[in-house]
Design a protein around this motif. Structure first.
Motif, PDB file in Angstrom:
ATOM      1  N   ALA A  10     -10.533  83.557 -29.567  1.00  0.00           N
ATOM      2  CA  ALA A  10      -9.419  84.155 -29.801  1.00  0.00           C
ATOM      3  C   ALA A  10      -8.786  83.591 -31.235  1.00  0.00           C
ATOM      4  O   ALA A  10      -8.429  84.236 -32.149  1.00  0.00           O
ATOM      5  CB  ALA A  10      -8.467  83.972 -28.781  1.00  0.00           C
ATOM      6  N   GLU A  29      -8.941  72.710 -34.360  1.00  0.00           N
ATOM      7  CA  GLU A  29     -10.048  72.667 -33.107  1.00  0.00           C
ATOM      8  C   GLU A  29     -10.345  71.133 -32.958  1.00  0.00           C
ATOM      9  O   GLU A  29     -10.774  70.376 -33.783  1.00  0.00           O
ATOM     10  CB  GLU A  29     -11.311  73.495 -33.681  1.00  0.00           C
ATOM     11  N   ARG A  31     -12.997  70.027 -30.792  1.00  0.00           N
ATOM     12  CA  ARG A  31     -14.288  69.605 -30.840  1.00  0.00           C
ATOM     13  C   ARG A  31     -14.594  69.428 -32.274  1.00  0.00           C
ATOM     14  O   ARG A  31     -14.251  69.905 -33.202  1.00  0.00           O
ATOM     15  CB  ARG A  31     -14.972  70.730 -30.201  1.00  0.00           C
ATOM     16  N   CYS A  49     -20.715  80.734 -21.217  1.00  0.00           N
ATOM     17  CA  CYS A  49     -21.434  80.978 -19.987  1.00  0.00           C
ATOM     18  C   CYS A  49     -22.442  82.182 -20.322  1.00  0.00           C
ATOM     19  O   CYS A  49     -23.392  82.137 -21.086  1.00  0.00           O
ATOM     20  CB  CYS A  49     -20.611  81.308 -19.087  1.00  0.00           C
ATOM     21  N   ILE A 119      -4.656  68.771 -30.763  1.00  0.00           N
ATOM     22  CA  ILE A 119      -3.024  69.135 -30.774  1.00  0.00           C
ATOM     23  C   ILE A 119      -2.473  68.728 -29.517  1.00  0.00           C
ATOM     24  O   ILE A 119      -2.839  69.533 -28.570  1.00  0.00           O
ATOM     25  CB  ILE A 119      -2.744  70.282 -31.238  1.00  0.00           C
ATOM     26  N   GLN A 347      -7.705  83.247 -23.262  1.00  0.00           N
ATOM     27  CA  GLN A 347      -7.880  83.177 -21.939  1.00  0.00           C
ATOM     28  C   GLN A 347      -6.584  82.458 -21.393  1.00  0.00           C
ATOM     29  O   GLN A 347      -6.143  82.856 -20.543  1.00  0.00           O
ATOM     30  CB  GLN A 347      -9.102  82.156 -21.594  1.00  0.00           C
ATOM     31  N   GLY A 353     -12.099  87.184 -20.082  1.00  0.00           N
ATOM     32  CA  GLY A 353     -13.281  87.679 -20.710  1.00  0.00           C
ATOM     33  C   GLY A 353     -13.271  87.359 -22.198  1.00  0.00           C
ATOM     34  O   GLY A 353     -12.220  87.221 -22.793  1.00  0.00           O
ATOM     35  N   TYR A 354     -14.675  87.265 -22.573  1.00  0.00           N
ATOM     36  CA  TYR A 354     -14.816  87.276 -24.181  1.00  0.00           C
ATOM     37  C   TYR A 354     -14.001  88.097 -24.691  1.00  0.00           C
ATOM     38  O   TYR A 354     -13.462  87.794 -25.826  1.00  0.00           O
ATOM     39  CB  TYR A 354     -16.043  87.062 -24.230  1.00  0.00           C
TER      40      TYR A 354
HETATM   41  C1  FAD Z   1     -17.459  77.991 -17.789  1.00  0.00           C
HETATM   42  C2  FAD Z   1     -16.858  79.245 -18.205  1.00  0.00           C
HETATM   43  C3  FAD Z   1     -17.646  80.175 -18.089  1.00  0.00           C
HETATM   44  C4  FAD Z   1     -17.134  81.475 -18.547  1.00  0.00           C
HETATM   45  N1  FAD Z   1     -17.853  82.530 -18.486  1.00  0.00           N
HETATM   46  C5  FAD Z   1     -17.601  83.733 -19.077  1.00  0.00           C
HETATM   47  C6  FAD Z   1     -18.537  85.004 -19.068  1.00  0.00           C
HETATM   48  O1  FAD Z   1     -19.559  84.580 -18.679  1.00  0.00           O
HETATM   49  N2  FAD Z   1     -18.031  85.874 -19.682  1.00  0.00           N
HETATM   50  C7  FAD Z   1     -16.631  85.955 -20.054  1.00  0.00           C
HETATM   51  O2  FAD Z   1     -16.425  87.231 -20.636  1.00  0.00           O
HETATM   52  N3  FAD Z   1     -15.957  84.886 -20.175  1.00  0.00           N
HETATM   53  C8  FAD Z   1     -16.213  84.010 -19.441  1.00  0.00           C
HETATM   54  N4  FAD Z   1     -15.121  83.067 -19.467  1.00  0.00           N
HETATM   55  C9  FAD Z   1     -13.845  83.091 -19.735  1.00  0.00           C
HETATM   56  C10 FAD Z   1     -13.509  83.338 -21.087  1.00  0.00           C
HETATM   57  O3  FAD Z   1     -13.749  84.677 -21.588  1.00  0.00           O
HETATM   58  C11 FAD Z   1     -14.100  82.367 -22.178  1.00  0.00           C
HETATM   59  O4  FAD Z   1     -13.739  80.880 -21.791  1.00  0.00           O
HETATM   60  C12 FAD Z   1     -13.760  82.503 -23.705  1.00  0.00           C
HETATM   61  O5  FAD Z   1     -14.399  81.747 -24.631  1.00  0.00           O
HETATM   62  C13 FAD Z   1     -12.091  82.455 -23.848  1.00  0.00           C
HETATM   63  O6  FAD Z   1     -11.943  82.594 -25.323  1.00  0.00           O
HETATM   64  P1  FAD Z   1     -10.616  81.636 -25.872  1.00  0.00           P
HETATM   65  O7  FAD Z   1     -10.740  81.648 -27.447  1.00  0.00           O
HETATM   66  O8  FAD Z   1      -9.317  81.984 -25.149  1.00  0.00           O
HETATM   67  O9  FAD Z   1     -11.038  80.074 -25.509  1.00  0.00           O
HETATM   68  P2  FAD Z   1     -12.171  79.209 -26.001  1.00  0.00           P
HETATM   69  O10 FAD Z   1     -13.490  80.245 -26.434  1.00  0.00           O
HETATM   70  O11 FAD Z   1     -12.502  78.154 -25.018  1.00  0.00           O
HETATM   71  O12 FAD Z   1     -11.651  78.456 -27.078  1.00  0.00           O
HETATM   72  C14 FAD Z   1     -10.698  77.396 -27.252  1.00  0.00           C
HETATM   73  C15 FAD Z   1     -10.881  76.444 -27.936  1.00  0.00           C
HETATM   74  O13 FAD Z   1      -9.727  75.683 -28.098  1.00  0.00           O
HETATM   75  C16 FAD Z   1      -9.866  74.146 -28.299  1.00  0.00           C
HETATM   76  N5  FAD Z   1      -9.027  73.421 -27.588  1.00  0.00           N
HETATM   77  C17 FAD Z   1      -8.666  73.229 -26.275  1.00  0.00           C
HETATM   78  N6  FAD Z   1      -7.400  72.447 -26.237  1.00  0.00           N
HETATM   79  C18 FAD Z   1      -7.140  72.014 -27.754  1.00  0.00           C
HETATM   80  C19 FAD Z   1      -6.118  71.208 -28.145  1.00  0.00           C
HETATM   81  N7  FAD Z   1      -5.233  70.598 -27.360  1.00  0.00           N
HETATM   82  N8  FAD Z   1      -6.400  71.118 -29.465  1.00  0.00           N
HETATM   83  C20 FAD Z   1      -7.312  71.696 -30.375  1.00  0.00           C
HETATM   84  N9  FAD Z   1      -8.108  72.404 -29.847  1.00  0.00           N
HETATM   85  C21 FAD Z   1      -8.153  72.799 -28.515  1.00  0.00           C
HETATM   86  C22 FAD Z   1     -11.338  74.178 -27.296  1.00  0.00           C
HETATM   87  O14 FAD Z   1     -12.279  73.122 -27.755  1.00  0.00           O
HETATM   88  C23 FAD Z   1     -11.778  75.441 -27.572  1.00  0.00           C
HETATM   89  O15 FAD Z   1     -12.795  75.480 -28.894  1.00  0.00           O
HETATM   90  C24 FAD Z   1     -15.758  81.626 -18.872  1.00  0.00           C
HETATM   91  C25 FAD Z   1     -14.829  80.583 -19.042  1.00  0.00           C
HETATM   92  C26 FAD Z   1     -15.652  79.155 -18.648  1.00  0.00           C
HETATM   93  C27 FAD Z   1     -14.363  78.050 -18.681  1.00  0.00           C
END
Ligand code: FAD
Length: 454
Positions: A10, A29, A31, A49, A119, A347, A353-354
């Motif tokens: 996102a 970020e 990490r 995943c 953050i 999420q 979902g991705y």
């Molecule tokens: C173990 C697991 C398996 C999953 N499997 C699937 C799957 O198979 N298929 C699917 O469609 N979806 C899956 N999901 C759900 C979801 O779609 C994914 O997690 C997806 O990556 C969400 O995108 P995002 O950008 O919201 O979060 P993320 O891709 O997790 O990105 C969030 C980022 O924020 C960073 N962050 C967190 N807290 C802070 C902070 N305080 N300060 C700075 N940075 C921070 C993290 O390091 C991370 O890089 C899964 C989730 C998890 C946890």
């Protein structure tokens, strides 16, 4: 400039969209300074995943959502399309190349900055504005506490479980057959007639023994068990197996549309393996998310024909998922009701979902940029998948809110729908794409006029 906490799917998409309108973006970020329990690299947009972005046809709601994102210039879709691996009617990617591609594009963009570090609270408007919180299901604990304070008691946490991956060279190819269900293949296998999945066929006796082993295997301990709650579409196999002896055979082990070339018939049950890397050296067990203990997983999954000697690259596991009760917090523009320069995306915003995560980042990023340009935030029409998603998160019943994948069910019905389900879905997609083009043209014209005036 817009500020984005979290460089996942996102956050990366949001930054890209803002920069595309000429508004600089900074991603914060955490990490590699601070790790999550699941991410393994310091890359942006790491897939934690499955490597699947799910269906890629227009008779499928997530296929429509992806097509809309392509038309809105999505970075996530550009990279995903470039590094796709064979997966039948689905879009699956090489996970390492995907994260690499997104990271390189973001780092090379002159209007995007990436700062590494956590953050730990939600910054006030005079510190960061506009601000997008896109910290995902594994939001750091300190920021989670800050979010809980901002949204109140509606902030929830629950758990999901993920599928194991095996090393390709340890699969007994003499026992499995390559085929896509109903022969819906991209033709990406070793020869043109091959399908995209490896299928492990089970006889009735093998299936019953396997079912018995799953229901009696030992589960890993999960903390916070009283709050454990799973999506119906992502249930651990052992939970499904406990529901009845045939539940798996009508779920992830369904044999329909898969003809074993040795018998000319559908097997009694099937476990499907999907290629997980471009090189084809890893395969994941489709729909086999599990919370069994790792030793138990190895023992039970090696009962599957073809996997007797399998080596596991990664075992299935259980994970945390943090998200807000979106309908009480968000509007359909992904702004918070209490503070219009604060957005949630991904999420943590209550989507699942991705693709849905990236899609919410796409609209939040565009809208945050619009605020910088002095324009109001806007939402795509509800007749589009991306607009329907924003409408769902902001209008669903907050009393029993469940993050949802995109489905045709949340898009308003057609005035005169065709009879056949597939025709109806295709017609819904055609209407969505036409409405989206119109909306995007008007929205982009306004943005360019605003940008030119600055
Ligand atoms: C173990 C697991 C398996 C999953 N499997 C699937 C799957 O198979 N298929 C699917 O469609 N979806 C899956 N999901 C759900 C979801 O779609 C994914 O997690 C997806 O990556 C969400 O995108 P995002 O950008 O919201 O979060 P993320 O891709 O997790 O990105 C969030 C980022 O924020 C960073 N962050 C967190 N807290 C802070 C902070 N305080 N300060 C700075 N940075 C921070 C993290 O390091 C991370 O890089 C899964 C989730 C998890 C946890």
């Amino acid at each position: 400039m817009i500020h984005i906490i979290g460089g996942g799917l996102a956050g990366s998409e949001a930054a890209w969209q803002s920069a595309a309108t000429g508004v600089p973006a900074t991603i914060y970020e955490m990490r590699p300074v601070q790790k999550t329990d699941v991410h393994q690299t310091d890359r942006l947009a790491e897939l934690v995943c499955s490597n699947s972005f799910r269906g890629d046809k227009l008779d499928n709601a997530v296929g429509l959502l992806k097509e809309e994102m392509r038309r809105l210039g999505s970075l996530v879709m550009q990279v995903a399309d470039r590094v796709r691996v064979p997966a039948g009617a689905a879009l699956a990617v090489d996970r390492a190349k995907f994260a690499e591609g997104v990271t390189e594009a973001i780092e090379a963009h002159p209007l995007i900055q990436v700062e590494r570090g956590e953050i730990a609270r939600i910054p006030a408007s005079d510190e960061m504005s506009p601000l997008i919180v896109a910290t995902g299901p594994l939001t750091s604990e300190r920021l989670s506490a800050g979010i809980a304070a901002f949204v109140g008691q509606d902030h929830l946490a629950f758990f999901d479980a993920i599928s194991p991956i095996v090393l390709a060279e340890t699969i007994d190819m003499s026992k499995v057959f390559r085929q896509s269900r109903w022969d819906r293949s991209l033709g990406g296998g070793p020869t043109e007639s091959d399908g995209d999945y490896l299928n492990c066929p089970l006889t009735k006796d093998e299936y019953l023994a396997f079912h018995d082993a799953i229901v009696t295997a030992e589960k890993a301990a999960v903390h916070d068990f009283d709050r454990t709650k799973f999506f119906e579409g992502c249930l651990p196999v052992e939970v499904m197996a406990h529901r009845g002896v045939d539940t798996l055979r009508f779920g992830p082990m369904k044999p329909a549309g898969l003809t074993d070339p040795r018998t000319g018939r559908w097997p009694y049950a099937v476990v499907q393996l999907r290629q997980d890397t471009l090189a084809g050296d890893h395969y994941s067990l489709v729909g086999f998310q599990t919370q069994l203990k790792w030793g138990e997983q190895a023992r039970v999954l090696r009962m599957i024909p073809g996997l007797e000697q399998a080596e596991f690259v990664r075992f299935g596991m259980i994970h945390r998922n943090t998200y807000i009760n979106a309908p009480t917090v968000l509007t359909e523009t992904w702004q918070t009701r209490g503070r219009s320069d604060l957005f949630f995306a991904g999420q943590v915003s209550g989507v699942e979902g991705y693709v849905e995560s990236a899609a919410s980042g796409l609209i939040a990023g565009r809208n945050a940029a619009r605020l910088v340009l002095g324009r109001p935030a806007i939402a795509p029409p509800r007749t589009t998948a991306i607009g329907a998603l924003g409408h769902y998160v902001s209008h669903a019943d907050p009393r029993h809110y469940d993050p949802s994948n995109i489905t045709f069910g949340i898009i308003p019905p057609l005035a005169s729908p065709p009879r056949s389900r597939q025709e109806r879905q295709l017609a819904t997609s055609r209407r969505a794409l036409a409405d989206l083009e119109r909306w995007a043209r008007e929205a982009d014209d306004a943005i360019w006029r605003a940008a030119a005036a600055i």
